[in-house]
Every structure is written in structure tokens, then in C-alpha cells.
Write a protein that holds these residues in place. Structure first.
Motif, PDB file in Angstrom:
ATOM      1  N   ILE A 433       0.845  -1.209   0.000  1.00 29.69           N
ATOM      2  CA  ILE A 433       0.000   0.000   0.000  1.00 29.69           C
ATOM      3  C   ILE A 433       0.872   1.247   0.000  1.00 29.69           C
ATOM      4  CG2 ILE A 433      -1.764   1.271   1.275  1.00 29.69           C
ATOM      5  CD1 ILE A 433      -2.721  -1.426   2.391  1.00 29.69           C
ATOM      6  N   LEU A 434       1.945   1.212   0.816  1.00 26.57           N
ATOM      7  CA  LEU A 434       2.854   2.362   0.872  1.00 26.57           C
ATOM      8  C   LEU A 434       3.541   2.566  -0.472  1.00 26.57           C
ATOM      9  CD1 LEU A 434       4.524   1.776   4.377  1.00 26.57           C
ATOM     10  CD2 LEU A 434       2.577   3.229   3.828  1.00 26.57           C
ATOM     11  N   CYS A 435       4.017   1.480  -1.078  1.00 24.28           N
ATOM     12  CA  CYS A 435       4.727   1.591  -2.356  1.00 24.28           C
ATOM     13  C   CYS A 435       3.802   2.073  -3.474  1.00 24.28           C
ATOM     14  CB  CYS A 435       5.341   0.245  -2.739  1.00 24.28           C
ATOM     15  SG  CYS A 435       6.666  -0.290  -1.616  1.00 24.28           S
ATOM     16  N   SER A 436       2.528   1.755  -3.372  1.00 23.86           N
ATOM     17  CA  SER A 436       1.592   2.186  -4.414  1.00 23.86           C
ATOM     18  C   SER A 436       1.366   3.695  -4.393  1.00 23.86           C
ATOM     19  CB  SER A 436       0.252   1.461  -4.257  1.00 23.86           C
ATOM     20  OG  SER A 436      -0.386   1.851  -3.045  1.00 23.86           O
ATOM     21  N   ASN A 437       1.756   4.331  -3.283  1.00 21.91           N
ATOM     22  CA  ASN A 437       1.592   5.788  -3.169  1.00 21.91           C
ATOM     23  C   ASN A 437       2.891   6.530  -3.463  1.00 21.91           C
ATOM     24  OD1 ASN A 437      -1.250   6.519  -1.903  1.00 21.91           O
ATOM     25  ND2 ASN A 437      -0.557   4.630  -0.914  1.00 21.91           N
ATOM     26  N   LEU A 438       3.789   5.872  -4.155  1.00 24.72           N
ATOM     27  CA  LEU A 438       5.093   6.469  -4.435  1.00 24.72           C
ATOM     28  C   LEU A 438       4.967   7.789  -5.188  1.00 24.72           C
ATOM     29  CD1 LEU A 438       8.168   6.058  -4.290  1.00 24.72           C
ATOM     30  CD2 LEU A 438       8.036   4.825  -6.440  1.00 24.72           C
ATOM     31  N   ASP A 439       4.019   7.854  -6.116  1.00 28.75           N
ATOM     32  CA  ASP A 439       3.866   9.068  -6.924  1.00 28.75           C
ATOM     33  C   ASP A 439       3.361  10.257  -6.112  1.00 28.75           C
ATOM     34  OD1 ASP A 439       4.674   7.586  -9.083  1.00 28.75           O
ATOM     35  OD2 ASP A 439       2.627   7.074  -9.709  1.00 28.75           O
ATOM     36  N   GLU A 440       2.760   9.991  -4.934  1.00 25.81           N
ATOM     37  CA  GLU A 440       2.217  11.071  -4.102  1.00 25.81           C
ATOM     38  C   GLU A 440       3.314  11.813  -3.335  1.00 25.81           C
ATOM     39  OE1 GLU A 440      -0.939  11.976  -3.830  1.00 25.81           O
ATOM     40  OE2 GLU A 440      -1.831  10.401  -5.072  1.00 25.81           O
ATOM     41  N   LEU A 441       4.486  11.221  -3.265  1.00 28.03           N
ATOM     42  CA  LEU A 441       5.533  11.763  -2.389  1.00 28.03           C
ATOM     43  C   LEU A 441       6.354  12.824  -3.110  1.00 28.03           C
ATOM     44  CD1 LEU A 441       6.825   8.418  -0.803  1.00 28.03           C
ATOM     45  CD2 LEU A 441       4.865   9.812  -0.136  1.00 28.03           C
ATOM     46  N   ASP A 442       6.439  14.002  -2.510  1.00 37.53           N
ATOM     47  CA  ASP A 442       7.310  15.039  -3.065  1.00 37.53           C
ATOM     48  C   ASP A 442       8.146  15.726  -1.989  1.00 37.53           C
ATOM     49  OD1 ASP A 442       5.435  16.546  -1.745  1.00 37.53           O
ATOM     50  OD2 ASP A 442       4.443  17.288  -3.557  1.00 37.53           O
ATOM     51  N   GLU A 443       7.999  15.326  -0.725  1.00 40.49           N
ATOM     52  CA  GLU A 443       8.782  15.909   0.357  1.00 40.49           C
ATOM     53  C   GLU A 443       9.962  14.996   0.694  1.00 40.49           C
ATOM     54  OE1 GLU A 443       6.151  16.545   3.589  1.00 40.49           O
ATOM     55  OE2 GLU A 443       4.886  17.956   2.489  1.00 40.49           O
ATOM     56  N   PRO A 444      11.138  15.574   0.956  1.00 43.39           N
ATOM     57  CA  PRO A 444      12.336  14.760   1.211  1.00 43.39           C
ATOM     58  C   PRO A 444      12.168  13.743   2.336  1.00 43.39           C
ATOM     59  CG  PRO A 444      12.944  17.058   0.899  1.00 43.39           C
ATOM     60  CD  PRO A 444      11.462  17.019   0.925  1.00 43.39           C
ATOM     61  N   GLU A 445      11.539  14.167   3.445  1.00 41.85           N
ATOM     62  CA  GLU A 445      11.417  13.254   4.589  1.00 41.85           C
ATOM     63  C   GLU A 445      10.553  12.043   4.241  1.00 41.85           C
ATOM     64  OE1 GLU A 445      10.446  13.359   9.395  1.00 41.85           O
ATOM     65  OE2 GLU A 445       9.796  15.011   8.109  1.00 41.85           O
ATOM     66  N   ALA A 446       9.459  12.271   3.500  1.00 42.64           N
ATOM     67  CA  ALA A 446       8.576  11.167   3.117  1.00 42.64           C
ATOM     68  C   ALA A 446       9.285  10.226   2.142  1.00 42.64           C
ATOM     69  CB  ALA A 446       7.299  11.722   2.488  1.00 42.64           C
ATOM     70  N   LYS A 447       9.987  10.808   1.158  1.00 40.03           N
ATOM     71  CA  LYS A 447      10.737   9.975   0.213  1.00 40.03           C
ATOM     72  C   LYS A 447      11.783   9.138   0.941  1.00 40.03           C
ATOM     73  CE  LYS A 447      10.384  12.880  -3.945  1.00 40.03           C
ATOM     74  NZ  LYS A 447      11.170  13.652  -4.930  1.00 40.03           N
ATOM     75  N   ALA A 448      12.544   9.795   1.838  1.00 45.02           N
ATOM     76  CA  ALA A 448      13.598   9.083   2.566  1.00 45.02           C
ATOM     77  C   ALA A 448      13.011   7.950   3.405  1.00 45.02           C
ATOM     78  CB  ALA A 448      14.372  10.066   3.444  1.00 45.02           C
ATOM     79  N   SER A 449      11.835   8.180   3.995  1.00 47.82           N
ATOM     80  CA  SER A 449      11.204   7.141   4.820  1.00 47.82           C
ATOM     81  C   SER A 449      10.802   5.929   3.977  1.00 47.82           C
ATOM     82  CB  SER A 449       9.973   7.709   5.528  1.00 47.82           C
ATOM     83  OG  SER A 449      10.334   8.769   6.391  1.00 47.82           O
ATOM     84  N   LEU A 450      10.183   6.182   2.820  1.00 47.86           N
ATOM     85  CA  LEU A 450       9.769   5.067   1.963  1.00 47.86           C
ATOM     86  C   LEU A 450      10.985   4.309   1.419  1.00 47.86           C
ATOM     87  CD1 LEU A 450       7.485   3.498   0.682  1.00 47.86           C
ATOM     88  CD2 LEU A 450       7.503   5.110  -1.234  1.00 47.86           C
ATOM     89  N   ILE A 451      12.028   5.046   1.065  1.00 46.64           N
ATOM     90  CA  ILE A 451      13.259   4.403   0.576  1.00 46.64           C
ATOM     91  C   ILE A 451      13.842   3.513   1.667  1.00 46.64           C
ATOM     92  CG2 ILE A 451      15.641   4.847  -0.161  1.00 46.64           C
ATOM     93  CD1 ILE A 451      14.513   7.443  -1.483  1.00 46.64           C
ATOM     94  N   TRP A 452      13.821   3.994   2.911  1.00 44.13           N
ATOM     95  CA  TRP A 452      14.336   3.179   4.028  1.00 44.13           C
ATOM     96  C   TRP A 452      13.519   1.884   4.151  1.00 44.13           C
ATOM     97  CZ3 TRP A 452      12.305   1.099   8.451  1.00 44.13           C
ATOM     98  CH2 TRP A 452      13.225   0.587   9.383  1.00 44.13           C
TER      99      TRP A 452
END
Length: 738
Positions: A433-452
Motif C-alpha cells: 500500500i505504501l509503495c503504491s503511493n510512491l507518486d504522491e511523495l514530493d517531500e524529502p522526509e517522506a521519500k527518505a522514509s519510503l526508501i528506508w
């Protein structure tokens, strides 16, 4: 015969009216003068004319004249002497209001020339039959101590104040305590010793007098007495209990300052109370007044909430059953809502977590973005704090993610990262579910969290390489935190799935070492490169090391600082959650003194920095030289060299600020360096290459020939060692792993 030109202007008209023979006209002129003074006009030229109107039986007019004198006494100190006789005469006036007004004004006239004339009238007013005059005179002693401490001590005013604590009037006692406390703080600020007579030591007899006066004086008098009680060191448990019992009735006061001061006294003296029943009783009585403070205006609410936050860190059980009173109202300002959410998380338990989650879910649909983010973060903190509620918190977060609101989704991803750290391998079903929202992310902290999350669970995510490839493609355009997380996640992926991720790991290491602007990212890439090329097992141990689960700290400040701040409840220190010395100066100094001290400090700091630069130049060390070249024996280096430099006359002139030509002095210090130390200004030889990164130097922990010739050529290139004629095959496979 020459005719004098008529004078014009507002001040001239006021001067004429101030000298009028009609009393009402003079009074009206004084009012207009005060009005002009209030709006910032300069009416100091009317000082003699206003002074003539000082001797009057009209109390209102006398107050206005005194107000004018207080404002301009500093600019006209010679003319103030003319008013001394009237002041002294007024201190003998039959009207106690006039006597108090005269002594108060004399204390406020911060002019050196009038201080000596203040002592005799002050002596009389301290023994005046009227309590209003005595309480005014008590504060005047504190003002006099601020101007000239020796005069207060020599005339015995301090001893008189100590005697006045036994006064029959509670307001006199309160003002006396306030004056003595002020003098006590000033004495400490000026560095006086504990034996100094400027100290206000509370004895057992003084304690009893303060407790008697506590219930009878005004609200601000109570605050002064309670602050004094907070300083008292109880001799035993029985005395601490007695103080607590006498102070508890102050919880019912309508003034918030009195309530907080009473809470402070209770919290301090509870430290010596060992009976559990007594402690529980005091804690139970403390809750209702704190709850009552939340019905105050927003500004008072915020101060109360900051103090409650501090109290809960020491005594979490104070408001354990009162979480509902902290639910946010629709018209609460943001700063109040944020504090309330913090306190709700602190009060969260298994018994009330359902109500809390329901409330936080409602807050997450508010229009205020900052408050929504705070609410979602609070859901994550609740999940980390209460194990039994973690699943319910995750379900609420999933509901919020399904709203597809950008900032809600991004904050939820950040929060899920913390939940994964607390409960590893528990909620892996949420990852798709988190990965499916990848396109919604544009803030560094959110991107870094999903990458982690992707890197941490790369073994369970089939398309992890494809997901990380998206961030590798835009690597140089991402923020530095995202670059760091991408780099680490790709290395994790390679260590978990080496066969399918060779291309992506080499690509990101190439990009990070060659095209990235951040030295942090480059350094981390070099470290990973060396680990992977020299010892993959060590790389796995470092990158995939077990991390302890996170937890919410019980306190936001250190335990020792918490005890200090609890002794400052009701002050700015407890609102800022910082010691008072971090935001206020010591002692009593004016704005000019602060400015002058700052300028002097800047000059001295600049001089010291200049000397340190010279020292660093004379004892230059090549930061790129990895050889263990020891410094010359007996010769200090770095900042230690400033000790020797400051002994030279030129350096002494720079530090003292007496240098006529600072540039020449600096040059003379530079030129006068010891020729035996690295040749003065001669540059140290560069050794960045064979003994540096390329040949590993100090970083090559293994034997020199462990990697062989191929191993050396496979190390990452650096800008200083890259050869323009490098072979193509070396550029294609720099790691030597594939």
C-alpha cells in the motif's frame, strides 16, 4: 528702541500657561505637557516651569508633576536637586498617600545626586504608622539597592526589612519579601559570597511568619511569598509536610500565577515527603486546579499547558484520568492545539487509547496542515508507546492513506517508518500500500522514509530494484537526505540480492562519487565502495546490522535539568523548557551596557580568532596527508599555539584592543614565527595519491598486498587521482566484483 519679536511654538505656549496665575490653567498645562511627553515629543525644556508647580495640595496635579520628573530626571540631574526640598517636605505630609507618593517617586528618580537625600526620608517611611507607606518604602529599599548597594547596607535598611517581615499587615510582609528577594537575586548576580549580608536567608521563624501572611495578602503578594517558600530548605520530612499542607489551599485561587507558584512549592517540598499516602493525596489535589487553568484565555492556557507538560514528565500520574479535558476545541489557536496533542500522547494508556485514536483521526481531517501533520505523528507515537494498540494505530493510518490527500499520505509514510523500526517484520502487509503511493511523495522526509522501508524489506519486495531505480535515475536532483537513504537502500539491496542488483549498485556509487555535490554523500559512497571491494562480510555486518527498537523518551529534558525547571514553574524557564541563564543575562545591566559588552566581546573574539588563524598557519597540517607524521617535539600546534602567540607584544596589543595598526601586528606575528617549525610559511608537501585513497594509506587495514594490483586499480577514483588515460574496462567495472 527695538521691539522683541514674539515667541511662538507649542512649548512656549505651555511655558506661559505653566506660569499662569490661575490654578486651573496651570493644571491643564501640566496635563498637556504629560500628553506631549507620552506621544514622544521633547518637552524637557519645560523642566523648570513644571518644577514650580510641584508644591500644591492638589494630589492629581502632584502625581502628574512627579510623573514628569521621573521621565526627565536622567536628562536634567542638576535641576532635580531643586525638587529635593519638596520631596522631603511631602514625606512629612499628614496625608499617607502623599507620603507614599513622595518616597516612591524619589526611589524612581535614578539620579546619583538625589540618592544621598533619600536616606533620611526612607528611614522615617519604613517606620511610618500607615501600612501603605511602609509597604511602598519597602520596595523603595530594593530600588535603592539597585542603584547603590553600599548605601543600603551602611544605613541598616536591610536589617529593617528583615524586622518588617514580622509586620502586622500582610501586604507589608509581602512587599518586604519581594524587596528582600530582589536584593538577594541582585547580590547573587554581582557575585557576592553566601556570607554576604545582601542575602535573604529564610529561617524557621521567618518561615512561620510567611505562612501566616500567605492567606491574607493580595494575589501578587502571595506569588512573592510562595516564591520565597520555594527557596526554603526544609530540615526534615515533617516540616516539608507542614509547608505542603499550608500551601495546598492556594490551589483554589482564581489567579493562575498563584496556582502555578503553589504547584512549584508543592513539587519542591514533595521531594522530602516519603509517606506514599501523603504523596498520593498531594498529587490528587494538584489535578483540579491544573484542569481549571485550561478554561482561561488561550495565552494563559498555553503557559499552563507548557508547565503541565513539564509536571507530567516528573509525575505522570497527576492527570492520568483527565485526558478528555485536553481534547482540542474548534476555536483553539494552533499553538494550544499542538501542546494539547503532546500532552494527550503523554497521558495515553491502554484504557484511553481508543478515545485518543478516535480524536486524532478527527484532527487529521482538519484544514490546518501543520495540525494534521502533528495529529498523524501523534498516532505513530501512540503506536510506539503502547504495544497493544499498535495494530489499531496502523489501521487508522491506512484509513488516512486511503484519503489520497498528499500531505496526509506523506506524513503517514514517515510515521509508518517509525512503526516498522519499533515492530520489525510485523506489518509487512502494509508495504504494498505504501509503495503504491510512491507518486504522491514530493517531500524529502517522506521519500527518505519510503526508501528506508524498501531497503529494509528488500527481500520481501519483488520489484525493490525497480522502485529504487526511480530514485537512482533522479539521484542528483534529490535532496541530500533522500540521496543518503537511496545510497544505503541500494547497498542493502545488493547485499540481500547480489545477483540482480549489480548494475544499480555500481551505477549509484559512480554517480555519488563523481556527480554529487554533498561531501557527506560522497564520503558515504566511498566508505561503501571500500567495504564492498575489500570485505563484503564486513559490509553486511555494518549495513545490515541489527538495530534496537525505538521508544518514546519519558522526558524531553535531562533528569537533572527537569529538577531545575520544576523549581522554576510559573516562570519563562518552565515555558521555554530551558534554564534561565540561557536566555537572560546575570545581574542588573542596562541596554547600553549590554550593547557595549557585546561589541567588546565581538572585538575580543575577532582578535582571538585572528591569533588562532595565525597559529594554524604557523603549525600548518596537511589534512590530505594520511601519513602519521608526528609534530615537532615540544612544539604546540593548532589552538594550543595561541598560548605562545599571545605572549608576543603584537598579539597582546590585538587582544587588548590597543593596537594602532592591527594588520601590521598580525603580519609581524606571522613573520616572527619559529623557523624551526615546518619552515614558517613554506607549504607542506602534498601526498594525495599513492599513499592516499588510491593506495588506501591508513584506511587499508589489511596487508599491503592483500588485494594485489587489480585490487588497487579497482578502488574508487578521486578528483585528485583520476588519470585522463584510464582504460575503458577499468571505468566499466570499478568495483572488481562482477
Amino acid at each position: 528702541m527695538s521691539i522683541r519679536a514674539p515667541r511662538k511654538g507649542e512649548n512656549y505656549e505651555l511655558s506661559v500657561d505653566l506660569n499662569s496665575e490661575y490654578r486651573e490653567k496651570r493644571k491643564d498645562a501640566i496635563k498637556r505637557t504629560i500628553a506631549s511627553m507620552t506621544v514622544g515629543k521633547d518637552v524637557s525644556g519645560l523642566f523648570p516651569d513644571v518644577l514650580k508647580n510641584m508644591q500644591t495640595d492638589d494630589l492629581e496635579q502632584k502625581k502628574l508633576v512627579y510623573l514628569y520628573l521621573m521621565n526627565y530626571a536622567k536628562t536634567q540631574p542638576e535641576l532635580v536637586i531643586l525638587a529635593v526640598n519638596t520631596f522631603v517636605k511631602d514625606t512629612d505630609d499628614p496625608n499617607p498617600l502623599v507620603r507614599a507618593l513622595a518616597i516612591r517617586t524619589m526611589g524612581c528618580l535614578r539620579a546619583e545626586k538625589i540618592i544621598d537625600y533619600l536616606c533620611d526620608p526612607l528611614q522615617k517611611c519604613l517606620k511610618d504608622e500607615n501600612p501603605y507607606v511602609r509597604k511602598t518604602a519597602a520596595l523603595c529599599v530594593a530600588k535603592l539597592y539597585d542603584l547603590k548597594p553600599d548605601l543600603v547596607l551602611d544605613n541598616g535598611f536591610l536589617d529593617q526589612l528583615l524586622e518588617m517581615i514580622a509586620d502586622s499587615n500582610p501586604m507589608v510582609v509581602a512587599n518586604t519579601v519581594a524587596a528582600l528577594t530582589d536584593i538577594h537575586v541582585s547580590a547573587i548576580g554581582s557575585g557576592a559570597s553566601s556570607e554576604d549580608s545582601g542575602y535573604f536567608t529564610i529561617t524557621t521563624s521567618i518561615l512561620n511568619k510567611l505562612l501566616i501572611a500567605l492567606n491574607e495578602c493580595s494575589e501578587w503578594g502571595r506569588v512573592a511569598i510562595l516564591n520565597a517558600l520555594a527557596r526554603y530548605q526544609a530540615h526534615d520530612e515533617k516540616e516539608s509536610e507542614h509547608i505542603c499542607e499550608r500551601v495546598v489551599p492556594q490551589f483554589q485561587h482564581a489567579n493562575g500565577a498563584v496556582v502555578l507558584a503553589a504547584v512549584k512549592v508543592i513539587m519542591i517540598h514533595m521531594r522530602k515527603v516519603h509517606r506514599e499516602e501523603m504523596t498520593r493525596q498531594l498529587v490528587r489535589k494538584m489535578a483540579p486546579p491544573l484542569v481549571t487553568l485550561l478554561s482561561s484565555p488561550p495565552e494563559v492556557q498555553w503557559v499552563a499547558l507548557r508547565n503541565i507538560n513539564l509536571l507530567l514528565q516528573k509525575r505522570p500520574d497527576i492527570l492520568q484520568n483527565e485526558m478528555r479535558v485536553f481534547f482540542c476545541k474548534y476555536n483553539d489557536p494552533l499553538y494550544v492545539k499542538v501542546e494539547k496533542v503532546d500532552i494527550m500522547v503523554r497521558l495515553a494508556s491502554e484504557n484511553n487509547v481508543d478515545a485518543l485514536l478516535s480524536e486524532l483521526k478527527e484532527y487529521a481531517s482538519e484544514v490546518d496542515v501543520d495540525f494534521v501533520r502533528k495529529s498523524i505523528k501523534a498516532i505513530g507515537q501512540t503506536a510506539v508507546k503502547i504495544d497493544a494498540a499498535a495494530e489499531r494505530c496502523v489501521n487508522v493510518l491506512l484509513e488516512l492513506i486511503n484519503t489520497r490527500v498528499s500531505y496526509v499520505v506523506q506524513e503517514a509514510v514517515v510515521v509508518m517508518k517509525d512503526i516498522f523500526r519499533k515492530y520489525p517484520k510485523t506489518y509487512e502487509g502494509v508495504i504494498p500500500i505504501l509503495c503504491s503511493n510512491l507518486d504522491e511523495l514530493d517531500e524529502p522526509e517522506a521519500k527518505a522514509s519510503l526508501i528506508w522501508i524498501i531497503g529494509e524489506y528488500a527481500n520481501t519486495i519483488d520489484n525493490a530494484a525497480d522502485l529504487l531505480g526511480i530514485f537512482v535515475d533522479s539521484f542528483t536532483e534529490e535532496a541530500y537526505p533522500v540521496q543518503l537513504q537511496t545510497l544505503t537502500a541500494v547497498v542493502k539491496l545488493f547485499l540481500i540480492k547480489p545477483d540482480s542488483s549489480q548494475a544499480i549498485v555500481q551505477r549509484i556509487l559512480n554517480t555519488a562519487t563523481k556527480d554529487c555535490d554533498s561531501p557527506d554523500v560522497r564520503d558515504r559512497a566511498y566508505i561503501y565502495w571500500r567495504l564492498l571491494s575489500m570485505d563484503p562480510a564486513a559490509a553486511k555486518a555494518v549495513v545490515l546490522a541489527h538495530r534496537p527498537p525505538i521508544s518514546i523518551p519519558r522526558t524531553t529534558v535531562a533528569p537533572s535539568l527537569l529538577e531545575e525547571l520544576l523549581g522554576e514553574v510559573g516562570t519563562l524557564a518552565s515555558v521555554y523548557h530551558k534554564p534561565s541563564e540561557t536566555f537572560i543575562g546575570k545581574g542588573r545591566i542596562g541596554a547600553d551596557a549590554v550593547r557595549n559588552r557585546a561589541e567588546l566581546g565581538d572585538d575580543q573574539l575577532s582578535a582571538q580568532k585572528a591569533l588562532q588563524t595565525v597559529a594554524a598557519g604557523q603549525q600548518a597540517e596537511n589534512l590530505l596527508d594520511f601519513d602519521d607524521a608526528s609534530t615537532i617535539e615540544g612544539q604546540p600546534s593548532g589552538l594550543a599555539a595561541t598560548g605562545i602567540l599571545s605572549q608576543t607584544p603584537a598579539a597582546a596589543n590585538i587582544i587588548a584592543g590597543t593596537s594602532t595598526n592591527p594588520l601590521d601586528d598580525l603580519v609581524s606575528i606571522f613573520g616572527g614565527g619559529d623557523s624551526g617549525s615546518s619552515g614558517g610559511l613554506a607549504p607542506a608537501p602534498m601526498s594525495f595519491g599513492g599513499g592516499g585513497f588510491g593506495g588506501m594509506g591508513q584506511f587499508g587495514a589489511g596487508a599491503p598486498g592483500a588485494l594485489g594490483t587489480a585490487g588497487l586499480s579497482n578502488m574508487p577514483p578521486t578528483p585528485a587521482t583520476a588519470k585522463p588515460n584510464m582504460h575503458p574496462e577499468q571505468q566499466e567495472d570499478l568495483l572488481g566484483l562482477f
